[in-house]
Design a protein around this motif. Structure first.
Motif, PDB file in Angstrom:
ATOM      1  N   LYS A  50       0.846  -1.198   0.000  1.00  0.00           N
ATOM      2  CA  LYS A  50       0.000   0.000   0.000  1.00  0.00           C
ATOM      3  C   LYS A  50       0.879   1.244   0.000  1.00  0.00           C
ATOM      4  O   LYS A  50       1.801   1.342   0.819  1.00  0.00           O
ATOM      5  N   LYS A  73       7.309  13.961   6.618  1.00  0.00           N
ATOM      6  CA  LYS A  73       8.070  13.670   7.841  1.00  0.00           C
ATOM      7  C   LYS A  73       8.974  12.447   7.697  1.00  0.00           C
ATOM      8  O   LYS A  73       8.844  11.675   6.735  1.00  0.00           O
ATOM      9  N   THR A  74       9.857  12.289   8.668  1.00  0.00           N
ATOM     10  CA  THR A  74      10.822  11.199   8.648  1.00  0.00           C
ATOM     11  C   THR A  74      10.103   9.849   8.556  1.00  0.00           C
ATOM     12  O   THR A  74       9.040   9.675   9.148  1.00  0.00           O
ATOM     13  N   GLY A  75      10.674   8.958   7.788  1.00  0.00           N
ATOM     14  CA  GLY A  75      10.133   7.605   7.696  1.00  0.00           C
ATOM     15  C   GLY A  75       8.855   7.484   6.905  1.00  0.00           C
ATOM     16  O   GLY A  75       8.173   6.464   6.968  1.00  0.00           O
ATOM     17  N   ARG A 404      13.965   7.827  13.707  1.00  0.00           N
ATOM     18  CA  ARG A 404      14.533   6.511  13.361  1.00  0.00           C
ATOM     19  C   ARG A 404      13.605   5.388  13.792  1.00  0.00           C
ATOM     20  O   ARG A 404      13.827   4.229  13.453  1.00  0.00           O
ATOM     21  N   ARG A 407       8.869   4.056  11.498  1.00  0.00           N
ATOM     22  CA  ARG A 407       9.028   4.315  10.072  1.00  0.00           C
ATOM     23  C   ARG A 407       7.895   3.675   9.285  1.00  0.00           C
ATOM     24  O   ARG A 407       7.394   2.624   9.634  1.00  0.00           O
ATOM     25  N   GLN A 598       7.651  -3.076   6.544  1.00  0.00           N
ATOM     26  CA  GLN A 598       8.449  -3.755   5.548  1.00  0.00           C
ATOM     27  C   GLN A 598       9.765  -4.134   6.194  1.00  0.00           C
ATOM     28  O   GLN A 598      10.447  -3.328   6.779  1.00  0.00           O
TER      29      GLN A 598
HETATM   30  N1  LIG Z   1       4.405   1.944   1.065  1.00  0.00           N
HETATM   31  C1  LIG Z   1       5.158   1.454   2.031  1.00  0.00           C
HETATM   32  N2  LIG Z   1       4.674   0.527   2.884  1.00  0.00           N
HETATM   33  C2  LIG Z   1       5.439   0.023   3.884  1.00  0.00           C
HETATM   34  N3  LIG Z   1       6.725   0.377   4.088  1.00  0.00           N
HETATM   35  C3  LIG Z   1       7.246   1.302   3.265  1.00  0.00           C
HETATM   36  C4  LIG Z   1       6.512   1.893   2.193  1.00  0.00           C
HETATM   37  N4  LIG Z   1       7.301   2.768   1.555  1.00  0.00           N
HETATM   38  C5  LIG Z   1       8.498   2.750   2.175  1.00  0.00           C
HETATM   39  N5  LIG Z   1       8.476   1.869   3.194  1.00  0.00           N
HETATM   40  C6  LIG Z   1       9.560   1.576   4.137  1.00  0.00           C
HETATM   41  O1  LIG Z   1       9.541   2.611   5.112  1.00  0.00           O
HETATM   42  C7  LIG Z   1      10.852   2.866   5.588  1.00  0.00           C
HETATM   43  C8  LIG Z   1      11.119   4.368   5.549  1.00  0.00           C
HETATM   44  O2  LIG Z   1      11.164   4.824   4.216  1.00  0.00           O
HETATM   45  P1  LIG Z   1      12.176   5.978   3.734  1.00  0.00           P
HETATM   46  O3  LIG Z   1      13.572   5.672   4.193  1.00  0.00           O
HETATM   47  O4  LIG Z   1      11.957   6.196   2.300  1.00  0.00           O
HETATM   48  O5  LIG Z   1      11.631   7.205   4.586  1.00  0.00           O
HETATM   49  P2  LIG Z   1      11.976   8.729   4.437  1.00  0.00           P
HETATM   50  O6  LIG Z   1      10.703   9.456   4.291  1.00  0.00           O
HETATM   51  O7  LIG Z   1      13.015   8.919   3.368  1.00  0.00           O
HETATM   52  O8  LIG Z   1      12.599   9.042   5.875  1.00  0.00           O
HETATM   53  P3  LIG Z   1      13.759  10.079   6.288  1.00  0.00           P
HETATM   54  O9  LIG Z   1      13.222  11.449   6.133  1.00  0.00           O
HETATM   55  O10 LIG Z   1      14.059   9.706   7.700  1.00  0.00           O
HETATM   56  O11 LIG Z   1      14.896   9.793   5.352  1.00  0.00           O
HETATM   57  C9  LIG Z   1      11.789   2.047   4.714  1.00  0.00           C
HETATM   58  O12 LIG Z   1      12.171   0.889   5.410  1.00  0.00           O
HETATM   59  C10 LIG Z   1      10.943   1.672   3.515  1.00  0.00           C
HETATM   60  O13 LIG Z   1      11.349   0.449   2.947  1.00  0.00           O
END
Ligand SMILES: Nc1ncnc2c1ncn2[C@@H]1O[C@H](COP(=O)(O)OP(=O)(O)OP(=O)(O)O)[C@@H](O)[C@H]1O
Length: 603
Positions: A50, A73-75, A404, A407, A598
């Protein structure tokens, strides 16, 4: 889409921000976003089914060829938000004899570069498409750059300083970039300028062709992002998730519960020991310290009680750092002590900065690495609890540490140990986050599971052991660990070139002290535990079991949605079974509700 810097179009035609919340009303799927079947199947294999809200909005726009500034936001899944459409566009690109990559992804740190490279490689492999990706870092010798680029990769993942060096050394020709570049991504855009890359980015911008689609991803908004926008993008869609206005929601994921504990600086080791030894927090745990010495002091201290942990800091060689991250992500150990030193003046000559003289780099070989980025953007897998043993220096630092955990769709908690000296920064953080005493959902409450009695029961042992962890012991361990890791690093380099899948060979949570922990310190005797603590610990264990967190294999599976309510931090207080002051469910938004994480093993 983008104009070059000197274009008269600069600073014009910014599209109004898109309201993501409203677009999020109906449930979107990767299919409905128009994503290629191969990518959807690849995601399914990664147990991702999703799209996250930022993915729901960014993917269609990027597929349409729009320039996009995405702030979420983060994650929140920003990496896939740009990688998936980027790959899809490359699937359909006319094969031409291109002498430069079609897509360049710029990131601020080597750790991030490795992370993005691994993610792209894995998607390409799963999709079985003949695309090539390379990763370049400034520490590689120029002939290696030439070899890597001679393979004519479609995607280049690197830092801005490295691109500038490639341009000045003639490894990349401006004319080739002009002919080939279709997509440019600036990931962690808010960090790029603070890492000193402005000059490097400016060296590239005149060569970005007008047709090139530019994407800017960041977790926070800042003047730096604005500056980059003006430098690179001129007709962009601005995506903000959630909409500006609710500052707290903007920065801290809703699915992370934040707590604090008031304690003296002297008692911090005692408190962290109590949290871990009495099993009041869920694993995996990421513990932040402000100095490398404190990181080692904690490691040695915990070791004496039979608690194994690994340290991660800017002093370690890059190979070791990457390997420690891999092992932690793979669930090989549960406690990681990270020191997130910021770029300091004395370190500046050891990074990717392209103006650095060779001599000073050699000299600084094993000094702290200014390109080290433990906090920003690094995707620690399945961290359930973040502990601030030392409070960060800024509210922004706090946000990125806490980010961290929790996520994507997973839940998490954070605990800050705050000494009287740190109250000022703690107050600043609270006000930055919009902490409101009257509104439970906006506050950082005291951690409810640790009672004074429980702490006092461990005081004698903790103080006794803490005395034995002297400055000299810390210094020796730090030097020893560095020696080990340098040795490891060399071995790793040579070995992994031949056996890239043998990453499990080296353990980073090895004991540093020569003596094994005394048997009486390994376990907390029953008579030291009061009834409340026993109950709290039992509840945490039950919750862990319910959430499938009892062993590493399970940790890599799904979490069931319905089990989240069993998180004791949301249902239990040390005073009894009253509901915790801040009910987590109240804060759960649509985005934070699912529990399936994930979990992937990097290879
Ligand atoms: N649609 C999704 N469903 C479930 N997990 C996901 C999905 N998209 C990404 N993830 C997982 O969520 C985690 C965080 O993703 P990502 O590192 O891209 O976050 P980010 O927004 O770049 O965070 P940050 O700002 O801290 O860098 C990763 O482990 C990624 O594999």
């Amino acid at each position: 889409m983008a104009e070059t810097t000197n274009s008269p179009m600069a600073e014009t035609m910014e599209k109004p921000p898109k309201d993501i919340e409203s677009e999020d009303e109906e449930e979107q799927t990767f299919e409905s976003l128009g994503l290629d079947g191969r990518l959807i199947r690849a995601l399914n294999k990664k147990k991702i089914d999703k799209p996250t809200p930022i993915q729901q909005v960014a993917i269609p726009l990027i597929l349409q060829g729009k320039d996009v500034v995405a702030r979420a936001k983060t994650g929140s899944g920003k990496t896939f938000a740009y990688l998936l459409p980027l790959l899809q566009k490359l699937f359909t690109l006319e094969p031409k004899n291109k002498l430069a990559p079609s897509a360049i992804v710029l990131v601020p740190t080597r750790e991030l570069s490795q992370q993005v490279y691994t993610e792209v490689s894995s998607l390409i492999e799963l999709c079985r498409v003949p695309l090539k990706v390379v990763q370049l870092t400034s520490s590689m010798p120029a002939p290696d750059w030439r070899t890597a680029l001679a393979a004519l990769p479609e995607i280049l993942v690197t830092t801005p300083a490295c691109v500038k060096k490639c341009l000045s050394d003639g490894v990349l020709q401006p004319t080739s970039i002009d002919e080939s570049l279709e997509i440019l991504v600036l990931d962690e855009a808010d960090l790029l300028l603070s890492y000193g890359y402005e000059g490097d980015i400016k060296a590239l911008t005149p060569h970005i062709p007008k047709r090139c689609q530019c994407l800017l991803m960041s977790a926070t908004s800042s003047d730096d992002v604005e500056k980059l926008k003006k430098l690179i993008l001129h007709n962009s869609y601005i995506l903000t998730l959630p909409e500006v206005g609710d500052i707290k929601d903007e920065v801290i994921p809703k699915n992370v519960q934040q707590f604090w504990i008031s304690c003296s600086a002297r008692d911090k080791l005692l408190y962290i020991l109590s949290l871990l030894k009495l099993e009041l927090i869920q694993k995996k745990v990421l513990i932040f310290t402000n100095t490398i010495d404190m990181g080692f002091r904690l490691k040695l201290f915990l070791e004496k009680f039979g608690i194994r942990s690994a340290v991660l800091n800017s002093e370690l060689p890059q190979n070791s750092r990457l390997h420690i991250l891999e092992e932690f992500n793979a669930g090989l150990f549960d406690y990681l002590i990270a020191t997130d030193t910021s770029k300091s003046k004395e370190n500046e000559d050891n990074g990717e900065s392209s103006i650095e003289p060779k001599k000073s780099r050699k000299h600084a070989k094993h000094k702290a690495d200014s390109e080290f980025g433990v906090v920003r953007g690094i995707d620690f897998k399945n961290v359930h609890t973040v502990v601030n043993l030392d409070m960060p220096q800024s509210a922004e630092g706090y946000v990125h540490r806490i980010g961290r955990t929790g996520r994507a769709y997973s839940t998490g908690a954070s605990i800050s140990l705050v000494s009287p000296d740190e109250m000022t920064i703690f107050e600043e953080i609270k006000s930055f986050l919009g902490d409101d005493e009257k509104d439970d959902s906006n506050s950082i409450p005291p951690f409810p599971l640790l009672t004074k009695n429980a702490v006092e029961s461990l005081r004698y042992r903790a103080e006794d052991v803490a005395k034995s962890v002297t400055k000299i012991a810390v210094r020796e361990s730090r030097a020893q660990d560095l020696r080990n890791e340098i040795l490891n690093s060399e071995k790793l380099k040579a070995h992994f070139e031949v056996n890239p899948r043998d990453l499990d060979l080296l353990k980073h949570d090895k004991a540093l002290s020569k003596k094994p922990p005394a048997p009486h310190l390994r376990d907390v005797p029953d008579y030291l535990l009061d009834a409340t603590t026993k109950e709290a610990s039992k509840t945490v264990k039950l919750a862990r079991a319910a959430m499938g967190n009892t062993n590493p294999a399970r940790r890599h599976g799904f979490k069931r949605k319905s089990k989240k309510n069993k998180d004791p931090l949301k249902t239990f207080t040390a005073e009894g079974h009253k509901r915790a002051r801040r009910g987590g469910m109240k804060r759960e938004g649509k985005d934070g509700n699912g529990n399936h994480r994930q979990k992937k093993r990097k290879t």
